[in-house]
Design an enzyme around this catalytic site. Sequence first.
Site, PDB file in Angstrom:
ATOM      1  N   GLU A  32      61.430   1.256  -0.738  1.00 12.98           N
ATOM      2  CA  GLU A  32      60.414   1.866  -1.598  1.00 12.98           C
ATOM      3  C   GLU A  32      60.492   1.282  -3.004  1.00 12.98           C
ATOM      4  OE1 GLU A  32      60.201   6.261  -2.639  1.00 12.98           O
ATOM      5  OE2 GLU A  32      58.582   6.045  -1.204  1.00 12.98           O
TER       6      GLU A  32
ATOM      7  N   HIS B 225      76.856  -1.335  20.858  1.00 14.88           N
ATOM      8  CA  HIS B 225      76.419  -1.094  22.236  1.00 14.88           C
ATOM      9  C   HIS B 225      74.908  -0.911  22.286  1.00 14.88           C
ATOM     10  CE1 HIS B 225      80.661  -0.502  23.371  1.00 14.88           C
ATOM     11  NE2 HIS B 225      80.751  -0.047  22.129  1.00 14.88           N
TER      12      HIS B 225
ATOM     13  N   LYS C 225      48.878   8.706   1.308  1.00 14.95           N
ATOM     14  CA  LYS C 225      48.557  10.127   1.105  1.00 14.95           C
ATOM     15  C   LYS C 225      47.045  10.295   0.972  1.00 14.95           C
ATOM     16  CE  LYS C 225      52.696  11.634  -1.480  1.00 14.95           C
ATOM     17  NZ  LYS C 225      53.177  12.030  -2.817  1.00 14.95           N
TER      18      LYS C 225
HETATM   19  O1  G6P Z   1      59.899  14.948  -4.108  1.00 17.89           O
HETATM   20  P1  G6P Z   1      58.423  14.846  -3.842  1.00 17.89           P
HETATM   21  O2  G6P Z   1      57.595  14.797  -5.067  1.00 17.89           O
HETATM   22  O3  G6P Z   1      57.966  15.874  -2.856  1.00 17.89           O
HETATM   23  O4  G6P Z   1      58.191  13.421  -3.148  1.00 17.89           O
HETATM   24  C1  G6P Z   1      58.786  13.139  -1.906  1.00 17.89           C
HETATM   25  C2  G6P Z   1      58.590  11.649  -1.673  1.00 17.89           C
HETATM   26  O5  G6P Z   1      57.196  11.419  -1.763  1.00 17.89           O
HETATM   27  C3  G6P Z   1      56.788  10.070  -1.768  1.00 17.89           C
HETATM   28  O6  G6P Z   1      56.974   9.567  -0.490  1.00 17.89           O
HETATM   29  C4  G6P Z   1      57.543   9.211  -2.749  1.00 17.89           C
HETATM   30  O7  G6P Z   1      57.206   7.858  -2.516  1.00 17.89           O
HETATM   31  C5  G6P Z   1      59.034   9.373  -2.570  1.00 17.89           C
HETATM   32  O8  G6P Z   1      59.710   8.606  -3.554  1.00 17.89           O
HETATM   33  C6  G6P Z   1      59.371  10.834  -2.710  1.00 17.89           C
HETATM   34  O9  G6P Z   1      60.761  11.006  -2.542  1.00 17.89           O
END
Ligand code: G6P
Length: 607
Positions: free
Chosen positions: A386, A415, A520
């Site tokens: 990431e 394995h 998202k």
């Molecule tokens: O901690 P939050 O704001 O719920 O985000 C949870 C995750 O969301 C996204 O995937 C970001 O890319 C991550 O870096 C983060 O850890």
Amino acid sequence: MASLSGLCSSFPSLKPNNRIGGELSPVRKDSLAVSTRSNSSFKHSVAREVSADLSKTNDVAGLKQAKQGGLEKDPKALWRRYVDWLYQHKELGLYLDVSRIGFSDEFVSEMEPRFQAAFKAMEELERGAIANPDEGRMVGHYWLRNAKLAPNPFLQVQIDKTLAAVCDFADAVISGKIKPPSPEGRFTQILSVGIGGSALGPQFVAEALAPDNPPLKIRFIDNTDPAGIDHQIAQLGPELASTLVVVISKSGGTPETRNGLLEVQKAFREAGLDFAKQGVAITQENSLLDNTARIEGWVARFPMFDWVGGRTSEMSAGVDIREMLVGASMMDEATRSTVLRKNPAALLALCWYWATDGIGSKDMVVLPYKDSLLLFSRYLQQLVMESLGKEFDLDGNRVNQGISVYGNKGSTDQHAYIQQLREGVHNFFVTFIEVLRDRPPGHDWELEPGVTCGDYLFGMLQGTRSALYANDRESITVTVQEVTPRSVGALIALYERAVGIYASLVNINAYHQPGVEAGKKAAGEVLALQKRVLAVLNEASCEDPAESLTLQEIADRCHAPDDIEMIYKIIEHMAANDRALIAEGDCGSPYSLKVFLGECNVDELYA
Ligand SMILES: O=P(O)(O)OC[C@H]1O[C@H](O)[C@H](O)[C@@H](O)[C@@H]1O
């Protein structure tokens, strides 16, 4: 006869020509230097020709070709390379062996200016520079383990205050001072609800450090899979009444985490329990989650700071944090060195650059030979991929950077896929994580004369490392004495810094994640289309049902003629979950999607 333990304790002074058993006479480095100097003078002559051609392009592949004869295979020369490049943090008991990565002296000298620039950038980052330019943010996870580094007193106070509050809360829960309303009178379980960095870090650390019989057993909901959520809640059973639910979300708005919370709150309602009396929120102040927790009066709320990324938030509110912070802080100090050979994070970045040509041409296989470090590779998958997996560099060039990470644990993986690593496509380098202590003192026994179970594990690691190298497969070995909060904190800090330094070498922003936002957004569009499909079908069910719509007609009515495939998938998923349409008002009867799907046989769509 010098005892083996004596040898080990003097290991740091052990030089290639010492004899085991007699007086360990330290070999002067310069006697060694003479032989390597003769080699290196040869190499330097090659380097002069090579660097004359390559200094413009800094082309790793070219340097690899210039490195005569591939990887060093002479045992004596290898041992010399091992000693020469071995990094040892003696106080942490953490060693880093990069001798089985074949970088050349020319490569190291070629990269020196870029490392110095990386060290400078890291120094500015720690001073509070906007090191995440795409989001206009500082990058302050290093301040979490040494608040004095934070750029102003306000942040220093916030960090110290939060740490104290978390530790006090944890102590109060364990002592029973803070307890659920249930008759048991104390919390017995923790249910963590979070995803990405709000799950992987806690999962890795819990797996690595939780004692055999912890005061509270922790489990995780880290996805929006209803069956997975049901499974966790079913396993809690009546203990839901003594479960502390910790909802972690830096942004406070991640859909999967929000869904997990809603599902858990539903389970609490159905069990006649008051969720607010068992809920804790760890999130940015004034986030949706923070405001929800405040308004509903949850048991506690702890802040996450906007200058701490999700994947580097492990040192935020969490487990035996003080010791982890000490380990991380000690490693941070070591990885501030501007001398490459003395900076383990820089050494890792050097190896990654050499092994992957600075363009991710090979995958990073992470192989901890210790069950408790099973999740380290999953943790590193997010931290590395990431951070480094970016489309553009800081100058706006399209680079599609990154290093892919996978692995589980040794010797188990021997394995599974080590066969391919040993003989198959050569598209990886391995990072072994070696833990020297097999068992707590006094618990070991010989399952055959002179051999313990841990000896097998040790032998499997060393054997795999040798077998891979014999077939020109490169590896790094990180060694720790044992798995403790301090060594885990040090490992996390080592890789956080290595990622940051490597990102500078390849000129990318390691601290944002635009690609995740794209996913998202697309998910949001699917759900919006689903709502439109439902509205159209509901409307249709009020018309004469005999005139059921075709998929194309539905797509047209949704004003999404090009989304016919997604509309088919939406209806298919809803039909599989027995979702019928409840016609609005009094028109028509519930409209069966299964029937509809049966009618619109996909094969006929193109008849
Ligand atoms: O901690 P939050 O704001 O719920 O985000 C949870 C995750 O969301 C996204 O995937 C970001 O890319 C991550 O870096 C983060 O850890």
